[in-house]
Design an enzyme around this catalytic site. Sequence first.
Site, PDB file in Angstrom:
ATOM      1  CG  HIS A 172      -2.167   0.835   1.058  1.00 60.18           C
ATOM      2  ND1 HIS A 172      -3.444   0.376   1.239  1.00 60.18           N
ATOM      3  CD2 HIS A 172      -2.308   2.157   0.753  1.00 60.18           C
ATOM      4  CE1 HIS A 172      -4.314   1.360   1.065  1.00 60.18           C
ATOM      5  NE2 HIS A 172      -3.645   2.457   0.775  1.00 60.18           N
ATOM      6  CG  ASN A 224      -4.519   0.423  -2.056  1.00 61.38           C
ATOM      7  OD1 ASN A 224      -5.676   0.028  -1.945  1.00 61.38           O
ATOM      8  ND2 ASN A 224      -4.195   1.710  -2.067  1.00 61.38           N
ATOM      9  CD  GLU A 225      -6.711   3.533  -4.512  1.00 63.09           C
ATOM     10  OE1 GLU A 225      -6.016   4.549  -4.655  1.00 63.09           O
ATOM     11  OE2 GLU A 225      -7.848   3.554  -4.006  1.00 63.09           O
ATOM     12  CE1 TYR A 243     -12.367   6.688  -0.433  1.00 64.69           C
ATOM     13  CE2 TYR A 243     -11.183   5.354  -2.039  1.00 64.69           C
ATOM     14  CZ  TYR A 243     -11.417   5.729  -0.731  1.00 64.69           C
ATOM     15  OH  TYR A 243     -10.706   5.148   0.281  1.00 64.69           O
ATOM     16  CD  GLU A 261      -8.737   2.222   0.162  1.00 64.45           C
ATOM     17  OE1 GLU A 261      -8.922   3.407  -0.196  1.00 64.45           O
ATOM     18  OE2 GLU A 261      -7.623   1.691   0.242  1.00 64.45           O
ATOM     19  CD1 TRP A 263     -10.138   6.107   3.597  1.00 64.96           C
ATOM     20  CD2 TRP A 263      -9.018   4.167   3.608  1.00 64.96           C
ATOM     21  NE1 TRP A 263      -8.839   6.395   3.898  1.00 64.96           N
ATOM     22  CE2 TRP A 263      -8.133   5.232   3.902  1.00 64.96           C
ATOM     23  CE3 TRP A 263      -8.528   2.858   3.568  1.00 64.96           C
ATOM     24  CZ2 TRP A 263      -6.776   5.005   4.150  1.00 64.96           C
ATOM     25  CZ3 TRP A 263      -7.190   2.647   3.811  1.00 64.96           C
ATOM     26  CH2 TRP A 263      -6.332   3.721   4.101  1.00 64.96           C
ATOM     27  CD  GLU A 292      -6.846   9.654   4.047  1.00 66.58           C
ATOM     28  OE1 GLU A 292      -6.452   9.344   2.912  1.00 66.58           O
ATOM     29  OE2 GLU A 292      -7.506   8.885   4.776  1.00 66.58           O
TER      30      GLU A 292
END
Length: 452
Positions: free
Chosen positions: A125, A169-170, A300, A358, A405, A412
Site C-alpha cells: 500500500h 493497492n491502487e 470513491y 475501500e 475507508w 491522507e
Amino acid sequence: MTSLTYSSPFPADFVFGVAAAAPQIEGAAFADGKGESIWDRFSRQPGKVHDGDTLDVACDHYHRFDEDFALMASLGVKHYRLSLAWPRIYPNGDGELNPAGIAFYRRLFASMKTHGITPWVTLFHWDLPQALEDRGGWTSRVTVDAFARYADTVVQAFAGEVKHWITMNEIRCFTRLAYGSGTKAPGRKESAAVVNQTFHHALLCHGHGVRAVREFGGAGAVVGLTDNCDVCIPVTETPADIAAAQAWFLEKNAHVLGAMHAGHYPADYLARAGADAPRVEPGDFDLIGLPTDHLGLNIYTGTYVRAGRNGAAWEAVPLPINYPRADSPWLHIAPQSIYWATRFCAELYGHRSLYITENGCGYNDEPVVGGEVLDLHRRDFLRNHLREAHRAIGDGVPLHGYFLWSFIDNYEWEDGYQRRFGIVHCDYATQVRTPKLSARYYAEVIRSHRIV
Ligand code: BGP
C-alpha cells in the site's frame, strides 16, 4: 407495510469491514529497525505534503493496536483490511530481513485474533522502501525481484494467521500519480513511456503476489488485486447510455483490468499507447494473468457518461461547478458508482467474487463536541453507497463484501492530517480516539446486517 425496517438483509455471508493502511496509521516510522519509505522522504520535501506533515507518529497504531482492536470489536467490526509495511520487513527493500518487523505483525495478528477480527492483508500500500527508489523504484525490474522475495517472505511467515490476501493497492496511484503527475511519492514527472512501464512492473508484482499465496499460503488462502478502476455512471439507465458507459469502462480500464483479463495488453490500448506502450518480456503475462480468487475495488467517485453524438462510442459529461463533493476536491459524490463498477466488472470481465475494499469520504473540520462528532455527511455518504451495493446484489452482481475507508482518521498522503476519512476521530495531539456518529451508524448496520 408490514416491516419496520427499510431494506431486506444483506446475504448472510456478506462481509462488512473497515480498512486502513500501515504507513497511514502505524507511525513508529523509524522504530525497531524499520527502513525509510518513499513517503518518509517525500513528506520531508518542502511543499509536497499539506503543512509538511510526516508519517512519524500518525495514529501511533504501532503502540496502540491492542486498544484499537478493542475499539473495533466494541463496534462489532469483525473484518479489518490492513497492509504490511515492506520497509519494516526488508528495510532496504531486499537484503537483510528485519526480524523485529515480523515480530511486530505477529503480535498484531495475535491481538486481532483475541478480539475476534479477521485480517485482510494488502502486501503493498504505497510505502516503497526508499533504497529501492534509489535504484529506480517502479521504473526498474529490480523492484519486481525485490517484491517477489518480500511477498514470499511474508506469506510464508503469516500463512498461519492470514487467509485473505490482497496483492497491491491502487496501481494507478503509485505509478501514474507518483511518476507522472508527481503528486504522490516519490514525486517524479516522467514520460508516458516510463509511466506505462511502472504500470507493467506493478502488474508483475501483483502476479508475484498471487504466485506467493498459491505456493506458500496454505489451505484456504485466497488472493486478488485491489484496483481503483475508473468508474462511470450512465446518465440514464437506458440501453444506449449503458452501452456507452460499457465502452468507456473498457477503454479506461484496458491497461489494468483489461490486461489481466485478456492475458495481454488489449489491442486498442496498444494502439492508443503507440511507441509509449510497456516493454513486455517473455513469460510476463503468465504471471499477470494468473487466476485470482477475488477482485477488490476502491470506489470513491465516478464520471457520468451518455451515448456519444456523431458516431462516438460515448460522451463524458463534465460536472457542474457546484456538483456536491466532499472536502477532497476529487471526491464528487456519486453513489451509483458502486453499482456500475461492480456490475461492469462482473459482466465485462467475468469476475465472480467482488469486494468493495475501500469507500468513504474526507472532510476537514470535524470537531468533537460534548464527546461526539456529528458527521451526518459521512453517515449519509455511507448509507447511500450501501444502498447501491444492496441494489447490485439484488441484480445478481457477485458482490461479497464492503470495507469502509477508514476505521480512523489518518495520514491522507499529500493532504496530511488535514483530511479526515475516519469513522473514529483521532486527536493527533493526545491520541484520544472518539467514535463518530457514523461509527455508531455503521455498528448498527453490521449488527442488523442491513441498511438502517
Ligand atoms: C485511496 C487510498 C487510501 C486513502 C484514500 C483516501 O486512494 O487507497 O490509502 O488514502 O484513497 O484518499 P486521499 O487520501 O488520496 O484523499
